[in-house]
Scaffold this active site. Structure first.
Site, mmCIF file in Angstrom:
data_model
loop_
_atom_site.group_PDB
_atom_site.id
_atom_site.type_symbol
_atom_site.label_atom_id
_atom_site.label_comp_id
_atom_site.label_asym_id
_atom_site.label_seq_id
_atom_site.Cartn_x
_atom_site.Cartn_y
_atom_site.Cartn_z
ATOM 1 C CB SER A 1 -0.855 0.056 1.280
ATOM 2 O OG SER A 1 -2.175 -0.280 1.013
ATOM 3 C CD1 TRP B 1 -12.995 5.081 5.060
ATOM 4 C CD2 TRP B 1 -11.539 4.136 6.483
ATOM 5 N NE1 TRP B 1 -13.711 4.458 6.038
ATOM 6 C CE2 TRP B 1 -12.847 3.868 6.922
ATOM 7 C CE3 TRP B 1 -10.458 3.654 7.226
ATOM 8 C CZ2 TRP B 1 -13.098 3.126 8.073
ATOM 9 C CZ3 TRP B 1 -10.712 2.918 8.351
ATOM 10 C CH2 TRP B 1 -12.025 2.660 8.765
ATOM 11 C CD GLU C 1 -6.833 1.423 -5.230
ATOM 12 O OE1 GLU C 1 -7.511 1.733 -6.225
ATOM 13 O OE2 GLU C 1 -5.777 1.974 -4.917
HETATM 14 P P1 TGC Z 1 -19.119 6.439 -14.523
HETATM 15 O O1 TGC Z 1 -20.222 7.237 -15.146
HETATM 16 O O2 TGC Z 1 -19.078 4.968 -14.724
HETATM 17 O O3 TGC Z 1 -17.703 7.043 -14.959
HETATM 18 C C1 TGC Z 1 -17.393 8.419 -14.868
HETATM 19 C C2 TGC Z 1 -16.264 8.721 -15.847
HETATM 20 O O4 TGC Z 1 -15.086 8.007 -15.486
HETATM 21 C C3 TGC Z 1 -14.678 7.099 -16.562
HETATM 22 N N1 TGC Z 1 -14.182 5.878 -15.914
HETATM 23 C C4 TGC Z 1 -12.889 5.535 -15.864
HETATM 24 N N2 TGC Z 1 -11.808 6.103 -16.404
HETATM 25 C C5 TGC Z 1 -10.613 5.514 -16.162
HETATM 26 N N3 TGC Z 1 -10.483 4.419 -15.399
HETATM 27 C C6 TGC Z 1 -11.544 3.818 -14.831
HETATM 28 N N4 TGC Z 1 -11.399 2.749 -14.040
HETATM 29 C C7 TGC Z 1 -12.829 4.380 -15.065
HETATM 30 N N5 TGC Z 1 -14.092 4.066 -14.661
HETATM 31 C C8 TGC Z 1 -14.903 4.992 -15.187
HETATM 32 C C9 TGC Z 1 -15.930 6.910 -17.353
HETATM 33 O O5 TGC Z 1 -15.617 6.529 -18.662
HETATM 34 C C10 TGC Z 1 -16.574 8.282 -17.279
HETATM 35 O O6 TGC Z 1 -15.825 9.145 -18.123
HETATM 36 P P2 TGC Z 1 -16.515 10.379 -18.865
HETATM 37 O O7 TGC Z 1 -15.380 11.045 -19.580
HETATM 38 O O8 TGC Z 1 -17.546 9.765 -19.769
HETATM 39 O O9 TGC Z 1 -17.123 11.234 -17.789
HETATM 40 O O10 TGC Z 1 -19.134 6.815 -12.966
HETATM 41 P P3 TGC Z 1 -20.106 6.384 -11.775
HETATM 42 O O11 TGC Z 1 -20.334 7.582 -10.931
HETATM 43 O O12 TGC Z 1 -21.287 5.604 -12.297
HETATM 44 O O13 TGC Z 1 -19.161 5.427 -10.894
HETATM 45 C C11 TGC Z 1 -18.743 4.235 -11.324
HETATM 46 C C12 TGC Z 1 -18.082 3.434 -10.181
HETATM 47 C C13 TGC Z 1 -19.060 3.036 -9.102
HETATM 48 C C14 TGC Z 1 -17.552 2.194 -10.838
HETATM 49 C C15 TGC Z 1 -16.929 4.235 -9.567
HETATM 50 O O14 TGC Z 1 -17.393 5.318 -8.894
HETATM 51 C C16 TGC Z 1 -16.056 3.399 -8.672
HETATM 52 O O15 TGC Z 1 -15.109 2.774 -9.149
HETATM 53 N N6 TGC Z 1 -16.286 3.366 -7.312
HETATM 54 C C17 TGC Z 1 -15.395 2.772 -6.375
HETATM 55 C C18 TGC Z 1 -14.625 3.853 -5.657
HETATM 56 C C19 TGC Z 1 -13.223 3.469 -5.380
HETATM 57 O O16 TGC Z 1 -12.655 2.571 -5.960
HETATM 58 N N7 TGC Z 1 -12.580 4.200 -4.470
HETATM 59 C C20 TGC Z 1 -11.224 3.981 -4.191
HETATM 60 C C21 TGC Z 1 -10.641 5.108 -3.380
HETATM 61 S S1 TGC Z 1 -8.869 5.133 -3.343
HETATM 62 C C22 TGC Z 1 -8.402 3.834 -2.442
HETATM 63 O O17 TGC Z 1 -9.136 3.015 -2.013
HETATM 64 C C23 TGC Z 1 -6.966 3.772 -2.218
HETATM 65 S S2 TGC Z 1 -6.433 2.444 -1.280
HETATM 66 C C24 TGC Z 1 -4.811 2.704 -1.519
HETATM 67 C C25 TGC Z 1 -3.909 1.685 -0.971
HETATM 68 O O18 TGC Z 1 -3.587 1.784 0.249
HETATM 69 O O19 TGC Z 1 -3.422 0.811 -1.751
HETATM 70 P P1 FAD Z 2 -19.516 1.890 1.246
HETATM 71 O O1 FAD Z 2 -19.393 2.525 -0.077
HETATM 72 O O2 FAD Z 2 -20.395 2.520 2.257
HETATM 73 O O3 FAD Z 2 -19.962 0.380 1.027
HETATM 74 C C1 FAD Z 2 -20.503 -0.438 2.070
HETATM 75 C C2 FAD Z 2 -21.038 -1.716 1.425
HETATM 76 O O4 FAD Z 2 -22.101 -1.385 0.504
HETATM 77 C C3 FAD Z 2 -19.984 -2.451 0.607
HETATM 78 O O5 FAD Z 2 -20.121 -3.830 0.774
HETATM 79 C C4 FAD Z 2 -20.321 -2.067 -0.825
HETATM 80 O O6 FAD Z 2 -19.903 -3.051 -1.770
HETATM 81 C C5 FAD Z 2 -21.835 -1.954 -0.755
HETATM 82 N N1 FAD Z 2 -22.371 -1.091 -1.819
HETATM 83 C C6 FAD Z 2 -22.187 0.235 -2.001
HETATM 84 N N2 FAD Z 2 -22.822 0.655 -3.103
HETATM 85 C C7 FAD Z 2 -23.428 -0.418 -3.646
HETATM 86 C C8 FAD Z 2 -24.209 -0.641 -4.807
HETATM 87 N N3 FAD Z 2 -24.516 0.334 -5.682
HETATM 88 N N4 FAD Z 2 -24.668 -1.896 -5.041
HETATM 89 C C9 FAD Z 2 -24.353 -2.918 -4.197
HETATM 90 N N5 FAD Z 2 -23.602 -2.777 -3.098
HETATM 91 C C10 FAD Z 2 -23.135 -1.536 -2.823
HETATM 92 N N6 FAD Z 2 -9.697 5.924 -0.069
HETATM 93 C C11 FAD Z 2 -8.972 6.928 -0.632
HETATM 94 O O7 FAD Z 2 -9.512 7.808 -1.298
HETATM 95 N N7 FAD Z 2 -7.609 6.977 -0.483
HETATM 96 C C12 FAD Z 2 -6.930 6.047 0.248
HETATM 97 O O8 FAD Z 2 -5.697 6.118 0.353
HETATM 98 C C13 FAD Z 2 -7.678 5.000 0.880
HETATM 99 N N8 FAD Z 2 -7.037 4.103 1.682
HETATM 100 C C14 FAD Z 2 -7.795 3.218 2.419
HETATM 101 C C15 FAD Z 2 -7.168 2.450 3.412
HETATM 102 C C16 FAD Z 2 -7.929 1.602 4.218
HETATM 103 C C17 FAD Z 2 -7.257 0.829 5.323
HETATM 104 C C18 FAD Z 2 -9.318 1.475 3.994
HETATM 105 C C19 FAD Z 2 -10.167 0.546 4.831
HETATM 106 C C20 FAD Z 2 -9.931 2.220 3.008
HETATM 107 C C21 FAD Z 2 -9.176 3.125 2.224
HETATM 108 N N9 FAD Z 2 -9.806 3.975 1.293
HETATM 109 C C22 FAD Z 2 -9.078 4.973 0.692
HETATM 110 C C23 FAD Z 2 -11.259 3.987 1.176
HETATM 111 C C24 FAD Z 2 -11.837 2.847 0.349
HETATM 112 O O9 FAD Z 2 -11.612 3.047 -1.012
HETATM 113 C C25 FAD Z 2 -13.330 2.748 0.675
HETATM 114 O O10 FAD Z 2 -13.421 2.185 1.976
HETATM 115 C C26 FAD Z 2 -14.094 1.921 -0.332
HETATM 116 O O11 FAD Z 2 -14.123 2.540 -1.592
HETATM 117 C C27 FAD Z 2 -15.530 1.621 0.136
HETATM 118 O O12 FAD Z 2 -16.165 2.752 0.602
HETATM 119 P P2 FAD Z 2 -16.913 2.739 2.029
HETATM 120 O O13 FAD Z 2 -15.951 2.225 3.031
HETATM 121 O O14 FAD Z 2 -17.484 4.085 2.237
HETATM 122 O O15 FAD Z 2 -18.060 1.668 1.893
#
Ligand code: TGC
Ligand code: FAD
Length: 390
Positions: free
Chosen positions: A96, A167, A369
């Site tokens: 990470s 987070w 992610e």
């Molecule tokens: P949607 O309408 O599907 O897409 C909006 C725009 O984004 C484009 N797009 C992407 N582009 C590049 N890479 C991807 N993976 C892409 N996915 C979508 C898409 O083409 C569109 O572009 P445009 O130009 O047409 O506007 O958006 P939506 O609002 O319906 O959301 C889709 C959804 C649910 C899949 C997205 O919001 C999502 O992936 N949610 C999960 C959030 C997430 O992954 N959060 C992570 C936070 S960071 C983290 O966890 C770091 S941990 C770090 C560590 O310690 O390793």
């Molecule tokens: P929620 O979005 O509230 O989800 C709760 C549950 O509901 C999940 O099971 C999910 O799958 C489900 N759910 C939500 N929406 C739907 C749907 N439409 N249909 C069906 N099921 C659904 N984020 C950053 O930006 N940067 C970081 O560096 C980062 N580091 C992290 C490090 C740690 C240790 C942790 C725990 C998290 C980190 N995150 C970071 C955040 C991480 O990306 C989020 O926790 C993750 O995206 C999920 O969001 P949430 O925790 O709010 O859960």
């Protein structure tokens, strides 16, 4: 005892180039020397081994796939993946540290910042002089980052930033944060916020039973003046942060294989040493079923990762393909960890073995992610054309 054996049932090494093997083996050696001896203690104390940031920089773990002239390693996507695999063999939290720095901080700056900003930040990030973090998730917007409320308002030569992120890996120790916030038109913009900017704080989140050796915190912005030069000029919308997530998810799909291999390796050794009913437990069919299924699933995950890496090198990989690999490989690793824990019996719950730590870590990896279910819905969307998110 040498825990760090590679497992290569389908001779995947034959598909790798010399520089891939060199990079992988260098990181494997570093993990064995620097991470393995200390990781259980740091995880137990829930302390981040901050001294490892410099070492990670030295072995080229920060931005291996970013051009060398911008502080990266100048290697290809498969080398990047293999480096993440070896780091996560040590601990998901160590991987990470590197994923965030390389794919979520250096990558967006390299891809979206002005040339001046690139020159200002990237060499220091690549060398580990600066630590970065990535702020997308908010307390009320995790899976749906498009709902974010953190915002910027125009104020002459700067924007005024307000809101909070939750987070955030590395945030309490970070020198800079790549932050995503909505502008006055509701468009998502990216920017670099420096730790000394007045109104910015990054308190630590305590009480994690997972990723205990990785530091996690919040980002709080109270009228922070961010110079306009720090805002990425051309990228608007969710595509900006999601493109970074694709890079990091790619690395996690490889990383999870490392955690799985370490669990499998430990379980295999234990099954040959531990005797019950007068014979090694590895001789019982039920233990063999566990081990055989583990190595089968690891091998399938390796092939998926390798093909994904090849497609990425050719510039052909799609975000949905990356989602499939992230989801499959992390889930695979968690299942392998659970089976390996059973093979270790009671010893499996202790820190004499790495298995329980990997298992607890992987619960986070399954969620961050993009959660396991969100990635399933991304595949569902891709194959049907119908969006089931909202
Ligand atoms: P949607 O309408 O599907 O897409 C909006 C725009 O984004 C484009 N797009 C992407 N582009 C590049 N890479 C991807 N993976 C892409 N996915 C979508 C898409 O083409 C569109 O572009 P445009 O130009 O047409 O506007 O958006 P939506 O609002 O319906 O959301 C889709 C959804 C649910 C899949 C997205 O919001 C999502 O992936 N949610 C999960 C959030 C997430 O992954 N959060 C992570 C936070 S960071 C983290 O966890 C770091 S941990 C770090 C560590 O310690 O390793
Ligand atoms: P929620 O979005 O509230 O989800 C709760 C549950 O509901 C999940 O099971 C999910 O799958 C489900 N759910 C939500 N929406 C739907 C749907 N439409 N249909 C069906 N099921 C659904 N984020 C950053 O930006 N940067 C970081 O560096 C980062 N580091 C992290 C490090 C740690 C240790 C942790 C725990 C998290 C980190 N995150 C970071 C955040 C991480 O990306 C989020 O926790 C993750 O995206 C999920 O969001 P949430 O925790 O709010 O859960």
């Amino acid at each position: 005892e040498d825990r760090f054996q590679g497992h290569d049932y389908y001779m995947l090494d034959d598909l790798l180039k010399d520089d891939h093997l060199l990079a992988r083996d260098a990181v494997r050696t570093w993990v064995k020397q620097e991470v393995s001896p200390i990781i259980e203690e740091y995880a137990e104390r829930a302390e981040c081994p901050q001294h490892l940031y410099k070492g990670l920089a030295e072995i080229g773990a920060f931005g291996p796939n970013i051009p060398a002239e911008y502080g990266g390693g100048g290697m290809d996507e498969i080398a990047y993946g293999l480096i993440m695999q070896e780091l996560e063999r040590g601990d998901s939290g160590i991987r990470s540290m590197a994923s965030v720095q390389g794919s979520l901080v250096m990558y967006p700056i390299w891809k979206y910042a002005s040339e001046e900003q690139k020159r200002k930040y990237l060499p220091k990030l690549g060398s580990g002089e600066f630590i970065g973090c990535f702020g997308l998730t908010e307390p009320d917007h995790g899976s749906n980052p498009g709902g974010m409320v953190t915002n910027i308002k125009d104020d002459g030569d700067a924007y005024i930033l307000n809101g909070a992120k939750m987070w955030i890996t590395n945030s309490p120790v970070a020198d800079i944060a790549v932050v995503w916030a909505k502008d006055e038109e509701g468009k998502i913009r990216g920017m670099v916020v420096e730790k000394d900017m007045p109104g910015f704080s990054a308190p630590e989140i305590h009480g994690k039973w997972s990723l205990r050796a990785s530091i996690t915190g919040e980002l709080v912005f109270e009228d922070v003046r961010v110079p306009k030069a720090n805002v990425f000029p051309d990228i608007k919308g969710l595509r900006g942060p999601l493109s970074c997530l694709s890079k990091a998810r790619f690395g996690i799909a490889w990383g999870a294989i490392g955690a799985a291999m370490d669990c499998y390796d430990s379980a295999l050794r234990y099954s040959l040493e531990r005797e019950q009913f007068g014979r090694p437990i590895g001789g019982f069919q039920l233990t063999q079923k566990k081990l055989a299924e583990m190595i089968t699933e690891i091998t399938k995950a390796q092939l998926l990762a390798w093909r994904m890496g090849t497609l990425a090198n050719e510039g052909k990989v799609t975000p949905a393909q990356i989602s499939m690999a992230k989801r499959n490989n992390v889930h695979m690793a968690l299942e392998v960890a659970r089976e390996a824990r059973q093979i270790h019996g009671g010893m499996g719950i202790t820190n004499e073995y790495p298995v329980m730590r990997h298992m607890m870590n992987l619960e986070t990896v399954l969620t961050y992610e993009g959660t396991h279910d969100i990635h399933l819905l991304i595949t569902g969307h891709d194959v049907t054309g119908l969006n089931a998110f909202s």
